[in-house]
Scaffold this active site. Structure first.
Site, PDB file in Angstrom:
ATOM      1  N   GLN A   1      -5.264  -2.883   8.798  1.00  0.00           N
ATOM      2  CA  GLN A   1      -4.929  -3.669   8.288  1.00  0.00           C
ATOM      3  C   GLN A   1      -6.028  -4.481   9.188  1.00  0.00           C
ATOM      4  O   GLN A   1      -5.752  -5.271  10.006  1.00  0.00           O
ATOM      5  CB  GLN A   1      -3.564  -4.027   8.104  1.00  0.00           C
ATOM      6  CG  GLN A   1      -3.381  -4.838   7.320  1.00  0.00           C
ATOM      7  CD  GLN A   1      -3.850  -4.994   5.670  1.00  0.00           C
ATOM      8  OE1 GLN A   1      -3.778  -4.385   4.821  1.00  0.00           O
ATOM      9  NE2 GLN A   1      -4.470  -6.041   5.082  1.00  0.00           N
TER      10      GLN A   1
ATOM     11  N   LYS B   1       0.890  -1.273   0.000  1.00  0.00           N
ATOM     12  CA  LYS B   1      -0.121  -0.063   0.342  1.00  0.00           C
ATOM     13  C   LYS B   1       1.147   1.531   0.043  1.00  0.00           C
ATOM     14  O   LYS B   1       0.538   2.640  -0.765  1.00  0.00           O
ATOM     15  CB  LYS B   1      -0.442  -0.222   1.396  1.00  0.00           C
ATOM     16  CG  LYS B   1      -1.886  -0.609   1.172  1.00  0.00           C
ATOM     17  CD  LYS B   1      -3.070  -1.301   2.337  1.00  0.00           C
ATOM     18  CE  LYS B   1      -3.748  -2.654   1.786  1.00  0.00           C
ATOM     19  NZ  LYS B   1      -5.042  -3.100   2.424  1.00  0.00           N
TER      20      LYS B   1
ATOM     21  N   ASP C   1     -11.549   1.433   2.702  1.00  0.00           N
ATOM     22  CA  ASP C   1     -11.774   0.569   2.631  1.00  0.00           C
ATOM     23  C   ASP C   1     -13.536   0.052   2.691  1.00  0.00           C
ATOM     24  O   ASP C   1     -13.941  -1.071   2.303  1.00  0.00           O
ATOM     25  CB  ASP C   1     -11.862  -0.828   3.525  1.00  0.00           C
ATOM     26  CG  ASP C   1     -10.877  -0.836   3.526  1.00  0.00           C
ATOM     27  OD1 ASP C   1      -9.652  -1.460   2.781  1.00  0.00           O
ATOM     28  OD2 ASP C   1      -9.675  -1.538   4.441  1.00  0.00           O
TER      29      ASP C   1
END
Ligand code: NAP
Length: 282
Positions: free
Chosen positions: A96, A52, A119
């Site tokens: 995460q 990322k 997300d």
């Protein structure tokens, strides 16, 4: 032989577009910023977070990484999320997954400001997806839709089968195919006669996380086969759910693993970060 849908190539095109948008924002004095929280030392998570960061560098997004120790307490993690929510220079936040078992991931997701939830896991954003009024699209299903669009494939009027009903892949994938006017069937571990159902699919998306689940005899001739899963084979190499070598002889289109949905998921996160900036600065 099926046409291979090259996720790497399509993702590179998406990232080129994102980089242009980032440059335009920077020209206006806005530097998009994505904050990534990682708790503990899960090796796979560390790879994802590193990737990322690389993607951010590639498109010009500022990235902040918060690597917290495994022993982190829930209130410390929530405190960090709230601090990032309040920081006007941070546009996107993600934590995460997975996080250590003693922590409550649901509370973490629910604490992220929905405007910064790149997300698209927050219930507010999930609700928006359900009613077709999205701020953010969840990265993996959005990546699949982008691949289909790129190949000129519409779900309209087609029989679409999704294997998997998780909140991050299977369910939102089904909603996006439905929104594209597909007729969608969702399969899961209790589905009976999986092969009978998949055999009718014009578009099959497999996200079960089970190697060799999808074999050539389960595929309709000419079908579009999208393999979301990331499993390991006996040699420790990455593979999906689909028996690629045999299925590519029957399918019309197929995505490889690696080089299929994975790069698209990464690219869509960058796209969502830019969307977050636009929404927050308009
Ligand atoms: P998950 O939460 O474990 O969900 C798996 C789903 O598959 C569940 O709904 C399960 O049914 C269903 N399933 C399992 N075995 C099955 C079987 N034999 N027949 C039919 N359905 C079956 O996994 P996930 O988070 O959705 O991820 C799925 C896969 O995609 C994993 O391999 C993951 O690593 C990969 N992934 C890839 C990307 C990417 O960017 N390429 C992104 C996210 C995830 P039940 O609900 O009944 O248990």
């Amino acid at each position: 032989m099926a046409k291979i849908i090259d996720g790497k190539k399509i993702a590179a095109e998406v990232l080129t577009g994102v980089a242009k948008e980032v440059k335009a924002l920077k020209d206006k004095g806005i530097t998009p910023c994505l904050a990534v929280i990682i708790v503990g030392d899960n090796p796979a998570s560390q790879v994802y977070v590193r990737n990322k960061k690389k993607d951010c560098e590639l498109v010009g997004i500022r990235s902040l990484e918060y690597a917290l120790p495994t022993e982190t307490k829930q209130d410390e993690l929530i405190g960090l999320v709230k601090q990032l929510n309040d920081d006007k220079n941070v546009h996107g936040i993600l934590c995460q997954s997975p996080i250590p078992k003693h922590l409550d991931e649901k509370e973490v997701i629910n604490t992220i400001n929905p405007e910064k939830d790149v997300d698209a896991f927050h219930p507010v954003n999930v609700g928006h997806i359900m009613i077709g009024d999205c701020r953010f699209l969840p990265c993996t299903p959005a990546g699949v839709m982008e691949m289909l669009r790129h190949e000129g494939i519409s779900a309209e009027g087609k029989s679409c089968v999704v294997i998997g009903r998780s909140n991050i892949v299977g369910k939102p994938m089904s909603i996006l195919l439905l929104a594209d006017n597909g007729t969608v069937t969702i399969c899961h571990s209790r589905t009976k006669n999986l092969a009978e159902i998949t055999k009718k699919a014009d578009i099959l998306v497999s996200a079960a996380g089970m190697r060799n689940l999808v074999t050539a005899d389960m595929i309709k001739e000419g079908a579009v086969v999208i393999d979301v899963s990331m499993n390991k084979n006996d040699d420790g190499k990455l593979c999906g759910d689909v028996d690629y070598a045999e299925v590519e002889k029957v399918a019309g289109y197929i995505t490889p693993v690696p080089g299929g949905v994975g790069p698209m998921t990464r690219a869509m996160l960058m796209k969502n970060t830019v969307t977050a900036v636009k929404n927050q600065t308009k």
